[in-house]
Design an enzyme around this catalytic site. Structure first.
Site, short mmCIF file in Angstrom:
data_model
loop_
_atom_site.label_atom_id
_atom_site.label_comp_id
_atom_site.label_asym_id
_atom_site.label_seq_id
_atom_site.Cartn_x
_atom_site.Cartn_y
_atom_site.Cartn_z
CB SER A 1 -11.98 6.77 -9.57
OG SER A 1 -12.05 5.56 -9.60
CE LYS A 2 -5.29 7.99 -13.44
NZ LYS A 2 -6.14 8.76 -14.40
CB THR B 1 -10.52 4.51 -3.20
OG1 THR B 1 -9.17 5.20 -2.76
CG2 THR B 1 -11.90 5.97 -3.35
CE LYS C 1 -7.66 2.16 -0.28
NZ LYS C 1 -6.22 2.19 -1.00
CG ASP D 1 -4.01 -0.31 -1.81
OD1 ASP D 1 -4.64 -0.44 -3.64
OD2 ASP D 1 -4.38 -0.19 -1.13
N GLY E 1 6.97 7.44 5.76
CA GLY E 1 5.58 7.40 6.22
C GLY E 1 5.38 6.33 7.15
N GLY F 1 1.79 5.94 7.72
CA GLY F 1 -0.13 6.12 7.52
C GLY F 1 -0.35 4.34 7.24
N GLY F 2 -1.74 5.24 6.85
CA GLY F 2 -1.98 3.81 6.14
C GLY F 2 -2.04 3.46 4.76
CB ALA F 3 -0.29 4.62 2.00
CG ASN G 1 5.66 8.53 10.03
OD1 ASN G 1 5.17 9.61 9.71
ND2 ASN G 1 5.26 8.26 10.80
P1 ATR Z 1 -2.89 7.87 4.18
O1 ATR Z 1 -3.85 6.72 4.29
O2 ATR Z 1 -2.53 8.52 3.11
O3 ATR Z 1 -1.21 7.07 4.91
P2 ATR Z 1 -2.54 9.19 6.86
O4 ATR Z 1 -3.13 7.80 7.71
O5 ATR Z 1 -3.11 9.78 7.60
O6 ATR Z 1 -2.56 9.02 5.66
O7 ATR Z 1 -1.25 8.72 7.31
C1 ATR Z 1 -0.56 10.69 6.46
C2 ATR Z 1 1.34 10.07 6.86
O8 ATR Z 1 2.37 11.51 6.11
C3 ATR Z 1 1.50 9.68 7.88
O9 ATR Z 1 2.60 8.99 7.64
C4 ATR Z 1 2.00 10.94 8.31
O10 ATR Z 1 3.07 11.41 9.43
P3 ATR Z 1 2.40 11.14 11.20
O11 ATR Z 1 2.79 10.33 11.23
O12 ATR Z 1 3.68 12.11 11.65
O13 ATR Z 1 1.69 12.33 11.07
C5 ATR Z 1 2.70 11.75 7.57
N1 ATR Z 1 2.49 13.17 7.04
C6 ATR Z 1 1.77 14.42 6.89
N2 ATR Z 1 1.94 15.02 6.35
C7 ATR Z 1 3.46 15.63 6.69
C8 ATR Z 1 4.35 15.83 6.61
N3 ATR Z 1 4.02 17.82 6.61
N4 ATR Z 1 5.78 15.62 6.99
C9 ATR Z 1 6.38 14.56 7.64
N5 ATR Z 1 5.59 13.30 7.39
C10 ATR Z 1 3.33 14.00 7.20
#
Ligand code: ATR
Length: 270
Positions: free
Chosen positions: A15-16, A62, A66, A102, A127, A129-131, A151
Site C-alpha cells: 500500500s502507498k 482496501t 470494502k 474513489d 466492467g 464489478g465493485g470498481a 460487462n
Molecule cells: P472489482 O472489485 O475489482 O471490480 P469484481 O467485483 O469481482 O472485482 O468485478 C470484476 C469485474 O471484472 C467484473 O466486471 C467482471 O465481469 P463479470 O461481471 O462478467 O464477472 C470483470 N472480469 C473479470 N475477469 C474478466 C475477464 N476475463 N473478461 C472480462 N471481464 C472480466
C-alpha cells in the site's frame, strides 16, 4: 497528541497510503500517525474495533474489505451508498461514518491532473464489478453526454445502470454493445488484465482528443496497450486516482484538502 489513522486490507504491504497521508500531514503540520494494518480475511471487524479502542480516528479500507466496511458503518454517505462499498471510515462520537472517495479521486485526476473536461463527453466504462460501481455516481455528476457500461455479464451492467439512472444518462449492455463506436473517454474497470493477463477484447475507438484510463495501476497495463491500438493518444493508469482518493479521505477526516501536486511530482505523474 498524535492522531491515529491506518489503511486496512489483505495484502497490505504494497500500500502507498501511508506514504501519501504522511506527505499530506506534512503540508499542514498535522501531528498524525498512519499505519498499514493487515487483517486476516475473517477478522476485519475485530481488527477495526481494536484500532478504535486504541484511539484510531479513521481508516482507509482496501481489498477485500470494502463491502464489509459498508456493513460495519452506522451511517453511509450518498456516494458510499451508491458505490455499495466504503474505502473511508471515520470514528466519531455518533458512531462509524462510511464514505467512498474513489470516484471523486478518479474525476479529480481526469479533470485536474490530466486537464480533461468530462462535460458533454461520451464515456465508455468496461466492467460492472465493485470498481466500476465505485466510480459511477461521481462520473455522472461530472455531466458527461452519455455513459455506457459494458460487462461480460450483461445483467450486472444493467443492474448498475438502473441503480444510477437517477443521476444522469447511463445505459448498459454486454461487451459487444460498445459496438465499434468512438468514445471520448474509455475507462477500464475489470479485474482482467491484472498480472500479465489480457484486457477484455472490447471493440471501441477513442476520439483523437480522447482519453483511455485504467483504474488499475502499473507502468503500462494491457488495457493501456490495447487502447493505444484503438487510437487513444492519451492513456493513464490509476495511480493519479489513488492519490486523489487519498486526498479526499484526508479532507473527510481533517476538513482540509491537501495539494496533490507535490505528491504527484514525487511519483513522477506531472
Ligand atoms: P472489482 O472489485 O475489482 O471490480 P469484481 O467485483 O469481482 O472485482 O468485478 C470484476 C469485474 O471484472 C467484473 O466486471 C467482471 O465481469 P463479470 O461481471 O462478467 O464477472 C470483470 N472480469 C473479470 N475477469 C474478466 C475477464 N476475463 N473478461 C472480462 N471481464 C472480466
Amino acid at each position: 497528541m498524535t492522531d491515529l489513522y491506518a489503511v486496512i486490507g489483505n495484502p497490505i504491504a504494497q500500500s502507498k497510503s501511508p506514504l501519501l497521508h504522511t506527505a499530506f500531514a506534512r503540508q499542514f503540520g498535522h501531528d498524525l500517525r498512519y499505519d498499514a494494518i493487515l487483517a486476516a480475511p475473517d477478522a476485519f471487524r475485530e481488527t477495526v474495533q481494536a484500532f478504535v479502542a486504541a484511539g484510531g480516528r479513521g481508516m482507509n479500507v482496501t481489498a477485500p474489505f470494502k463491502l464489509e466496511a459498508a456493513e460495519l458503518a452506522d451511517t453511509l454517505t450518498d456516494r458510499a451508498r451508491a458505490a455499495g462499498a466504503v474505502n473511508t471510515l471515520t470514528f466519531g462520537p455518533e458512531g462509524i461514518l462510511g464514505d467512498n472517495t474513489d470516484g471523486v479521486g478518479l474525476v479529480g485526476d481526469i479533470q485536474d491532473r490530466l486537464g480533461f473536461s468530462l462535460v458533454d463527453r461520451r464515456v465508455l466504462v468496461i466492467g460492472a464489478g465493485g470498481a466500476a460501481r465505485g466510480i459511477l455516481l461521481p462520473l455522472l455528476l461530472a455531466r458527461p453526454a452519455s455513459v455506457l457500461v459494458v460487462n461480460r455479464t450483461a445483467a450486472r451492467a444493467q443492474a448498475l445502470a438502473e441503480a444510477m439512472a437517477h443521476a444522469g444518462p447511463i445505459q448498459a449492455g454486454p461487451l459487444e454493445a460498445a459496438g465499434g463506436w468512438e468514445y471520448d473517454v474509455v475507462i477500464h474497470a475489470t479485474s482482467a488484465g491484472l498480472n500479465e493477463g489480457e484486457a477484455p477484447a472490447v471493440d471501441y475507438r477513442v476520439a483523437d482528443d480522447g482519453l483511455a484510463y485504467d483504474l488499475a495501476y502499473g507502468a503500462d497495463t494491457p488495457f493501456m496497450r490495447q487502447a493505444r491500438d484503438r487510437g487513444a493518444a492519451q492513456v493513464a493508469d490509476g495511480l493519479g486516482m489513488l492519490v486523489g482518493q487519498a486526498a479526499e479521505s484526508y479532507r473527510v477526516w481533517r476538513g482540509v484538502l491537501p495539494d496533490v501536486r507535490p505528491v504527484l511530482e514525487q511519483l513522477a505523474l506531472v
